[in-house]
Design a protein around this motif. Structure first.
Motif, PDB file in Angstrom:
ATOM      1  N   LEU A  40      70.213 -29.701 -13.067  1.00 54.40           N
ATOM      2  CA  LEU A  40      69.872 -30.847 -13.638  1.00 54.40           C
ATOM      3  C   LEU A  40      69.350 -31.685 -12.459  1.00 54.40           C
ATOM      4  O   LEU A  40      68.364 -32.594 -12.594  1.00 54.40           O
ATOM      5  CB  LEU A  40      70.946 -31.393 -14.332  1.00 54.40           C
ATOM      6  N   GLY A  41      70.062 -31.817 -11.381  1.00 54.91           N
ATOM      7  CA  GLY A  41      69.572 -32.383 -10.106  1.00 54.91           C
ATOM      8  C   GLY A  41      68.422 -32.222  -9.778  1.00 54.91           C
ATOM      9  O   GLY A  41      67.473 -33.095  -9.316  1.00 54.91           O
ATOM     10  N   PHE A  42      67.841 -31.018  -9.611  1.00 56.29           N
ATOM     11  CA  PHE A  42      66.457 -30.612  -9.378  1.00 56.29           C
ATOM     12  C   PHE A  42      65.650 -31.344 -10.238  1.00 56.29           C
ATOM     13  O   PHE A  42      64.376 -31.690 -10.090  1.00 56.29           O
ATOM     14  CB  PHE A  42      66.229 -29.175  -9.407  1.00 56.29           C
ATOM     15  N   GLN A  43      66.087 -31.343 -11.757  1.00 56.03           N
ATOM     16  CA  GLN A  43      65.111 -31.769 -12.549  1.00 56.03           C
ATOM     17  C   GLN A  43      64.805 -33.099 -12.517  1.00 56.03           C
ATOM     18  O   GLN A  43      63.704 -33.878 -12.734  1.00 56.03           O
ATOM     19  CB  GLN A  43      65.480 -31.689 -14.271  1.00 56.03           C
ATOM     20  N   VAL A  44      65.973 -33.932 -12.440  1.00 59.69           N
ATOM     21  CA  VAL A  44      65.882 -35.214 -12.032  1.00 59.69           C
ATOM     22  C   VAL A  44      65.054 -35.752 -10.927  1.00 59.69           C
ATOM     23  O   VAL A  44      64.126 -36.694 -11.081  1.00 59.69           O
ATOM     24  CB  VAL A  44      67.330 -35.892 -11.774  1.00 59.69           C
ATOM     25  N   TYR A  45      65.285 -35.073  -9.776  1.00 58.27           N
ATOM     26  CA  TYR A  45      64.378 -35.241  -8.859  1.00 58.27           C
ATOM     27  C   TYR A  45      62.675 -35.007  -9.083  1.00 58.27           C
ATOM     28  O   TYR A  45      61.904 -35.734  -8.560  1.00 58.27           O
ATOM     29  CB  TYR A  45      64.661 -34.231  -7.548  1.00 58.27           C
ATOM     30  N   GLU A  46      62.677 -33.804  -9.684  1.00 55.94           N
ATOM     31  CA  GLU A  46      61.305 -33.556 -10.246  1.00 55.94           C
ATOM     32  C   GLU A  46      60.693 -34.676 -11.191  1.00 55.94           C
ATOM     33  O   GLU A  46      59.285 -35.084 -10.948  1.00 55.94           O
ATOM     34  CB  GLU A  46      61.183 -32.252 -11.140  1.00 55.94           C
ATOM     35  N   PHE A  47      61.508 -35.081 -12.161  1.00 54.75           N
ATOM     36  CA  PHE A  47      60.990 -36.327 -12.680  1.00 54.75           C
ATOM     37  C   PHE A  47      60.703 -37.512 -11.885  1.00 54.75           C
ATOM     38  O   PHE A  47      59.502 -38.045 -12.281  1.00 54.75           O
ATOM     39  CB  PHE A  47      62.101 -36.698 -14.025  1.00 54.75           C
ATOM     40  N   TYR A  48      61.359 -37.700 -11.196  1.00 52.11           N
ATOM     41  CA  TYR A  48      61.315 -38.802 -10.176  1.00 52.11           C
ATOM     42  C   TYR A  48      59.978 -38.685  -9.695  1.00 52.11           C
ATOM     43  O   TYR A  48      59.252 -39.762  -9.283  1.00 52.11           O
ATOM     44  CB  TYR A  48      62.610 -39.065  -9.344  1.00 52.11           C
ATOM     45  N   GLU A  49      59.706 -37.603  -8.951  1.00 51.57           N
ATOM     46  CA  GLU A  49      58.540 -37.296  -8.077  1.00 51.57           C
ATOM     47  C   GLU A  49      57.320 -37.343  -9.068  1.00 51.57           C
ATOM     48  O   GLU A  49      56.172 -37.829  -8.491  1.00 51.57           O
ATOM     49  CB  GLU A  49      58.566 -36.012  -7.515  1.00 51.57           C
ATOM     50  N   PHE A  50      57.048 -36.833 -10.252  1.00 51.06           N
ATOM     51  CA  PHE A  50      56.080 -37.022 -11.062  1.00 51.06           C
ATOM     52  C   PHE A  50      55.835 -38.316 -11.438  1.00 51.06           C
ATOM     53  O   PHE A  50      54.640 -38.782 -11.397  1.00 51.06           O
ATOM     54  CB  PHE A  50      56.287 -35.899 -12.497  1.00 51.06           C
ATOM     55  N   ALA A  51      56.986 -39.134 -11.835  1.00 55.16           N
ATOM     56  CA  ALA A  51      56.659 -40.727 -11.766  1.00 55.16           C
ATOM     57  C   ALA A  51      55.965 -41.514 -10.801  1.00 55.16           C
ATOM     58  O   ALA A  51      55.214 -42.297 -10.968  1.00 55.16           O
ATOM     59  CB  ALA A  51      57.917 -41.277 -12.380  1.00 55.16           C
ATOM     60  N   GLN A  52      56.353 -40.864  -9.702  1.00 52.82           N
ATOM     61  CA  GLN A  52      55.866 -41.682  -8.355  1.00 52.82           C
ATOM     62  C   GLN A  52      54.340 -41.175  -8.084  1.00 52.82           C
ATOM     63  O   GLN A  52      53.562 -41.707  -7.704  1.00 52.82           O
ATOM     64  CB  GLN A  52      56.357 -41.029  -7.023  1.00 52.82           C
ATOM     65  N   MET A  53      54.045 -39.968  -8.737  1.00 50.36           N
ATOM     66  CA  MET A  53      52.608 -39.457  -8.736  1.00 50.36           C
ATOM     67  C   MET A  53      51.654 -40.212  -9.725  1.00 50.36           C
ATOM     68  O   MET A  53      50.627 -39.951  -9.940  1.00 50.36           O
ATOM     69  CB  MET A  53      52.586 -37.978  -8.860  1.00 50.36           C
ATOM     70  N   GLY A  54      52.547 -40.862 -10.788  1.00 46.30           N
ATOM     71  CA  GLY A  54      51.549 -41.491 -11.875  1.00 46.30           C
ATOM     72  C   GLY A  54      51.775 -40.803 -13.013  1.00 46.30           C
ATOM     73  O   GLY A  54      51.185 -41.160 -14.158  1.00 46.30           O
ATOM     74  N   LEU A  55      52.330 -39.754 -13.109  1.00 43.32           N
ATOM     75  CA  LEU A  55      52.635 -38.885 -14.528  1.00 43.32           C
ATOM     76  C   LEU A  55      53.758 -39.147 -15.146  1.00 43.32           C
ATOM     77  O   LEU A  55      54.877 -39.261 -14.721  1.00 43.32           O
ATOM     78  CB  LEU A  55      52.833 -37.389 -14.345  1.00 43.32           C
ATOM     79  N   THR A  56      53.719 -39.733 -16.382  1.00 44.15           N
ATOM     80  CA  THR A  56      54.750 -40.123 -17.391  1.00 44.15           C
ATOM     81  C   THR A  56      54.499 -39.606 -18.741  1.00 44.15           C
ATOM     82  O   THR A  56      53.415 -39.159 -18.921  1.00 44.15           O
ATOM     83  CB  THR A  56      54.806 -41.681 -17.638  1.00 44.15           C
ATOM     84  N   PRO A  57      55.249 -39.614 -19.549  1.00 43.77           N
ATOM     85  CA  PRO A  57      55.199 -39.309 -21.007  1.00 43.77           C
ATOM     86  C   PRO A  57      53.916 -40.090 -21.754  1.00 43.77           C
ATOM     87  O   PRO A  57      53.223 -39.417 -22.789  1.00 43.77           O
ATOM     88  CB  PRO A  57      56.559 -39.522 -21.677  1.00 43.77           C
ATOM     89  N   GLN A  58      53.755 -41.099 -21.369  1.00 45.13           N
ATOM     90  CA  GLN A  58      52.671 -41.948 -22.088  1.00 45.13           C
ATOM     91  C   GLN A  58      51.135 -41.604 -21.401  1.00 45.13           C
ATOM     92  O   GLN A  58      50.213 -42.301 -21.794  1.00 45.13           O
ATOM     93  CB  GLN A  58      52.934 -43.448 -22.017  1.00 45.13           C
ATOM     94  N   LYS A  59      51.125 -41.277 -20.230  1.00 45.90           N
ATOM     95  CA  LYS A  59      50.070 -41.063 -19.339  1.00 45.90           C
ATOM     96  C   LYS A  59      48.850 -40.209 -20.105  1.00 45.90           C
ATOM     97  O   LYS A  59      47.820 -40.637 -20.049  1.00 45.90           O
ATOM     98  CB  LYS A  59      50.339 -40.373 -17.945  1.00 45.90           C
ATOM     99  N   ASN A  60      49.309 -39.031 -20.351  1.00 46.62           N
ATOM    100  CA  ASN A  60      48.373 -38.042 -20.933  1.00 46.62           C
ATOM    101  C   ASN A  60      49.165 -37.058 -21.505  1.00 46.62           C
ATOM    102  O   ASN A  60      50.136 -36.988 -21.905  1.00 46.62           O
ATOM    103  CB  ASN A  60      47.675 -37.182 -19.809  1.00 46.62           C
ATOM    104  N   LEU A  61      48.442 -35.969 -22.241  1.00 43.75           N
ATOM    105  CA  LEU A  61      48.766 -34.798 -23.198  1.00 43.75           C
ATOM    106  C   LEU A  61      49.682 -33.986 -22.405  1.00 43.75           C
ATOM    107  O   LEU A  61      50.851 -33.476 -23.022  1.00 43.75           O
ATOM    108  CB  LEU A  61      47.482 -34.231 -23.799  1.00 43.75           C
ATOM    109  N   PHE A  62      49.284 -33.820 -21.001  1.00 43.07           N
ATOM    110  CA  PHE A  62      50.228 -32.823 -20.220  1.00 43.07           C
ATOM    111  C   PHE A  62      51.437 -33.628 -20.070  1.00 43.07           C
ATOM    112  O   PHE A  62      52.626 -33.108 -20.273  1.00 43.07           O
ATOM    113  CB  PHE A  62      49.481 -32.524 -19.017  1.00 43.07           C
ATOM    114  N   GLY A  63      51.309 -34.952 -19.705  1.00 46.72           N
ATOM    115  CA  GLY A  63      52.654 -35.504 -19.396  1.00 46.72           C
ATOM    116  C   GLY A  63      53.740 -35.663 -20.762  1.00 46.72           C
ATOM    117  O   GLY A  63      55.034 -35.533 -20.639  1.00 46.72           O
ATOM    118  N   THR A  64      53.061 -35.805 -21.848  1.00 42.74           N
ATOM    119  CA  THR A  64      53.726 -35.865 -23.204  1.00 42.74           C
ATOM    120  C   THR A  64      54.477 -34.501 -23.462  1.00 42.74           C
ATOM    121  O   THR A  64      55.795 -34.503 -23.703  1.00 42.74           O
ATOM    122  CB  THR A  64      52.894 -36.354 -24.289  1.00 42.74           C
ATOM    123  N   THR A  65      53.759 -33.402 -23.483  1.00 44.72           N
ATOM    124  CA  THR A  65      54.256 -32.291 -23.986  1.00 44.72           C
ATOM    125  C   THR A  65      55.201 -31.665 -22.674  1.00 44.72           C
ATOM    126  O   THR A  65      56.252 -30.965 -23.016  1.00 44.72           O
ATOM    127  CB  THR A  65      53.136 -31.214 -24.161  1.00 44.72           C
TER     128      THR A  65
END
Length: 286
Positions: free
Chosen positions: A111-136
């Protein structure tokens, strides 16, 4: 081999129409429904794969080496679960409890790895609202992370159940609190931009995390010492069925992650800008 030893290694036949314990049968039914639940979200991800109209795209954010490490950690937790059940069945309470906690710890590291990954993706601009890839992506992996979280909580409860004395439970709580304090201080070090956990001592915001780290280390060793002094005890095999049911759930969660890792990470790792979509430049890229 005596009859007593034979009985120890064979599950009793339940007085039900199926010959299985009703709770175990109910867990199998739940897992069957969860297969359809995850199957729907995996299918949705595949349907919308590589159809985002804007970035970031999978080949820009997915980090296969890091996710491979977290996958290995989760798979090793299944081995720890098998060892935990074996210890409980053999009335080795201390052994069973150790491997239950190891399973929960490995799940928490995942879960710590997953939190880190979500944080890194957000820093790169990927969020659930950004595009279809982010949402799914976030919905599918987030739901799996929720299942892992529930499993970790279940295992911690099981560790408390097989620790009947107050001294054992206090030691267990102290050890668990210490472990999570170390994890939180480590994540604090990562999110504050420091290269290592110990490096956060050099920043003002790092002092609380430093104290948390010290408490965590002392808590883990102190809790382990209390558990060692509390007595090993026996008569824990009557919890075997409870742990086996928890193990069914945990192994299922691990199997689901293997499918998610294959579909989302390995297969989609090379997905770039689809035809008709605009190229995307990651923040900070030149």
């Amino acid at each position: 081999m005596t009859e007593a030893v034979q009985a120890e290694h064979h599950e009793p036949v339940e007085d039900t129409s199926t010959g299985l314990n009703n709770r175990k049968l109910l867990m199998w039914a739940f897992l069957a429904s969860d297969v359809m639940f995850f199957g729907a979200f995996i299918a949705t991800y595949l349907v919308y794969r590589n159809k985002s109209l804007e970035g970031p795209y999978p080949n820009q954010v997915l980090d296969i080496p890091v996710t491979s490490v977290s996958t290995f950690v989760l798979l090793m937790s299944s081995l720890a679960m098998v060892l935990a059940l074996d210890g409980i069945r053999r009335n080795k309470k201390a052994v069973g409890r150790f491997w239950i906690l190891t399973t929960a710890a490995l799940g928490s590291v995942f879960l710590g790895f997953q939190v880190y990954e979500f944080y890194e993706f957000a820093q790169m601009g990927l969020t659930p609202q950004k595009n279809l890839f982010g949402t799914t992506f976030f919905i599918l992996t987030g739901l799996h992370g929720t299942h892992v979280t529930l499993g970790v909580m279940w295992l911690i409860f099981m560790a408390l159940v097989v620790s009947p004395t107050p001294k054992e439970r206090w030691g267990l709580v102290l050890a668990i609190a210490g472990f999570y304090a170390v994890m939180l201080s480590t994540l604090a070090g990562i999110f504050t931009g420091e290269e290592s956990t110990l490096a956060i001592i050099s920043t003002l915001v790092g002092y609380p995390a430093m104290l948390l780290l010290i408490f965590g280390i002392l808590g883990m060793f102190g809790g382990a010492w209390i558990l060692a002094q509390a007595g090993r005890g026996d008569e824990s095999s009557h919890h075997a069925l409870d742990l086996e049911i928890a193990g069914l759930y945990w192994h299922f969660v691990d199997i689901v992650w293997i499918v998610i890792f294959t579909v989302v990470y390995l297969i989609s790792a090379t997905d770039g800008t689809p035809p008709g979509s605009a190229p995307f430049v990651l923040p900070g890229a030149h």
